[in-house]
Motif scaffolding. Structure first.
Motif, mmCIF file in Angstrom:
data_model
loop_
_atom_site.group_PDB
_atom_site.id
_atom_site.type_symbol
_atom_site.label_atom_id
_atom_site.label_comp_id
_atom_site.label_asym_id
_atom_site.label_seq_id
_atom_site.Cartn_x
_atom_site.Cartn_y
_atom_site.Cartn_z
ATOM 1 N N UNK A 297 0.835 -1.205 0.000
ATOM 2 C CA UNK A 297 0.000 0.000 0.000
ATOM 3 C C UNK A 297 0.875 1.262 0.000
ATOM 4 N N UNK A 298 1.894 1.268 0.864
ATOM 5 C CA UNK A 298 2.799 2.415 0.993
ATOM 6 C C UNK A 298 3.572 2.632 -0.302
ATOM 7 N N UNK A 299 4.083 1.532 -0.874
ATOM 8 C CA UNK A 299 4.875 1.642 -2.103
ATOM 9 C C UNK A 299 4.041 2.216 -3.244
ATOM 10 N N UNK A 300 2.806 1.713 -3.389
ATOM 11 C CA UNK A 300 1.909 2.229 -4.424
ATOM 12 C C UNK A 300 1.600 3.701 -4.199
ATOM 13 N N UNK A 301 1.295 4.038 -2.930
ATOM 14 C CA UNK A 301 0.937 5.416 -2.597
ATOM 15 C C UNK A 301 2.068 6.387 -2.866
ATOM 16 N N UNK A 302 3.306 6.010 -2.495
ATOM 17 C CA UNK A 302 4.455 6.893 -2.695
ATOM 18 C C UNK A 302 4.774 7.065 -4.173
ATOM 19 N N UNK A 303 4.742 5.965 -4.926
ATOM 20 C CA UNK A 303 5.006 6.062 -6.363
ATOM 21 C C UNK A 303 3.965 6.934 -7.054
ATOM 22 N N UNK A 342 -10.151 24.723 0.793
ATOM 23 C CA UNK A 342 -10.051 24.112 2.113
ATOM 24 C C UNK A 342 -10.343 22.637 1.967
ATOM 25 N N UNK A 343 -9.627 21.804 2.703
ATOM 26 C CA UNK A 343 -9.794 20.351 2.568
ATOM 27 C C UNK A 343 -10.304 19.753 3.877
ATOM 28 N N UNK A 344 -11.582 19.297 3.919
ATOM 29 C CA UNK A 344 -12.126 18.715 5.150
ATOM 30 C C UNK A 344 -11.452 17.398 5.535
ATOM 31 N N UNK A 345 -11.035 16.619 4.528
ATOM 32 C CA UNK A 345 -10.367 15.337 4.828
ATOM 33 C C UNK A 345 -9.450 14.956 3.673
ATOM 34 N N UNK A 346 -8.277 14.479 4.010
ATOM 35 C CA UNK A 346 -7.285 14.047 3.021
ATOM 36 C C UNK A 346 -6.985 12.573 3.270
ATOM 37 N N UNK A 347 -6.866 11.797 2.190
ATOM 38 C CA UNK A 347 -6.512 10.381 2.300
ATOM 39 C C UNK A 347 -5.281 10.228 3.187
ATOM 40 N N UNK A 348 -5.337 9.272 4.091
ATOM 41 C CA UNK A 348 -4.322 9.138 5.140
ATOM 42 C C UNK A 348 -2.897 9.070 4.615
ATOM 43 N N UNK A 349 -2.671 8.358 3.512
ATOM 44 C CA UNK A 349 -1.291 8.201 3.043
ATOM 45 C C UNK A 349 -0.732 9.511 2.500
ATOM 46 N N UNK A 350 -1.581 10.314 1.821
ATOM 47 C CA UNK A 350 -1.108 11.597 1.291
ATOM 48 C C UNK A 350 -0.903 12.602 2.423
ATOM 49 N N UNK A 351 -1.782 12.542 3.415
ATOM 50 C CA UNK A 351 -1.653 13.445 4.563
ATOM 51 C C UNK A 351 -0.358 13.143 5.332
#
Length: 388
Positions: A297-303, A342-351
């Motif tokens: 999950x982390x590898x996909x998110x970072x790439x 303004x962003x009420x919520x950001x996907x956890x990996x990007x945040x």
């Protein structure tokens, strides 16, 4: 020869069956299993399709979308708390199905052929069109389109003043596109070009340098590992609470059966316990499926984070909208006072990635280890289902 004639007879029967279904559809009769929210029943001696309890909740979902401008993620959470569990994909399919406004369409019919169904409509055609953002040419001469490659932020942006989702339109004479808040009296009207430039600036905050991937991968693995452990502990406590509530409900039902308590008290407290059970089940759903394979999950998110802006710019309408929802699950608000988002919520990996990048810059300035202070980073609550 007998086998050949047998196959011919089967083909004939199949053809007659298909012809019969087409004729039934054209008369307004649905020939297969009805969609969620409907069921078959006998009414006045006739086999018909009626709205069930789930249908009433689906009607609420349409109203939440059209009247309150809620995102699919928010609507899904509310439906979960009411006892109806649906995925975002299923909810999108529901919103696009004209069956709910009394219209039949089917693969057996000609392309684009719409039939007025004999079943009871769950919602009005006006509400269905409003939810799907389909409008005819308005008096001002603006043409609003459902899928316009020039307006990918429709419905994703909401007005920070009144909360209404933005629609989009084109001024044909000038060939210019605009986003607009349709709330009467709000008058928030912005050039699509400016809105897109601002949106790219917002995405840049969550884009990372490729050289940082190794160190970010290590840092994220630690944070997600800790979060998984916390989720497991919290899930266990909630499950215990749910078990206790079920036991109380069973005891209450038993006492009612043996006439130890009156009906009024039973109905009052059983409803309270059922509400508590729904709440705990909704909480469990939020924690469901701990991220056991978080490395992938982390590898996909970072790439993906490395080319965030470029991916959005080069994507088509549908993929732009998917990417937007991935990064900002509840959409974004446009603040016309500050001329920004303004962003009420950001996907956890990007945040998390953004926070770690900021921490890295500070560590580099002070010439300290990037690992210092990781424990102070706040782990996200829950993990968004992520598809790249």
């Amino acid at each position: 020869m007998q086998l050949l004639f047998g196959k011919y007879d089967n083909d004939q029967r199949r053809e007659k069956s298909v012809t019969g279904m087409k004729e039934a559809l054209r008369r307004g009769y649905w020939v297969s299993k009805p969609p969620i929210g409907y069921e078959r029943a006998i009414k006045d001696g006739q086999n018909c399709i009626v709205i069930n309890k789930t249908g009433k909740l689906i009607k609420q979902a349409f109203l939440m979308k059209a009247k309150e401008g809620l995102s699919n993620t928010s609507i899904k959470a509310k439906l979960n708390s009411m006892g109806l569990r649906v995925s975002n994909q299923k909810l999108t399919h529901i919103f696009k199905n004209p069956f709910y406004c009394g219209i039949i369409t089917n693969s057996l019919l000609e392309e684009g052929e719409l039939i007025e169904g004999r079943h009871e409509a769950l919602i009005s055609k006006e509400l269905f069109l409003q939810v799907n953002d389909i409008q005819s040419v308005n008096p001002q001469g603006y043409k609003v389109q459902l899928q316009d490659e020039n307006l990918p932020l429709k419905q994703h942006i909401r007005c920070a003043t009144c909360g209404t989702p933005f629609t989009g339109y084109e001024v044909k004479k000038k060939g210019l596109h605009y986003y607009k808040c349709n709330k009467i009296g709000c008058k928030c009207n912005k050039s699509a070009k400016t809105m897109h430039e601002n949106y790219l600036e917002l995405l840049k905050k969550y884009q990372v340098d490729r050289e940082l991937i190794p160190v970010l991968k290590e840092a994220l693995a630690g944070v997600y590992g800790e979060m998984n452990e916390n989720n497991k502990k919290q899930s266990k406590l909630i499950q215990q609470q749910a078990t206790e509530t079920r036991k109380k409900l069973e005891d209450l039902e038993e006492r009612f059966v043996f006439r130890e308590i009156p009906k009024e008290l039973y109905e009052k407290y059983s409803q309270k316990l059922k509400d508590e059970l729904r709440t705990t089940e909704a909480q469990l759903a939020e924690l469901d499926g701990p991220l056991s394979n978080h490395q992938k999950f982390i590898e996909l998110g970072l790439n993906f984070s490395v080319t965030l802006c470029e991916s959005w710019e080069s994507a088509n309408f549908m993929n732009k909208q998917r990417l937007q929802t991935l990064v900002f699950p509840e959409g974004v608000y446009f603040d016309r006072q500050k001329q920004g988002y303004r962003t009420p919520r950001v996907n956890s990996i990007f945040k998390l990635t953004s926070s770690l990048c900021e921490h890295y810059k500070e560590a580099k300035k002070e010439k300290t280890s990037l690992k210092t202070g990781f424990s102070n980073l706040e782990p996200p609550v829950g993990i968004e289902p992520t598809t790249y």
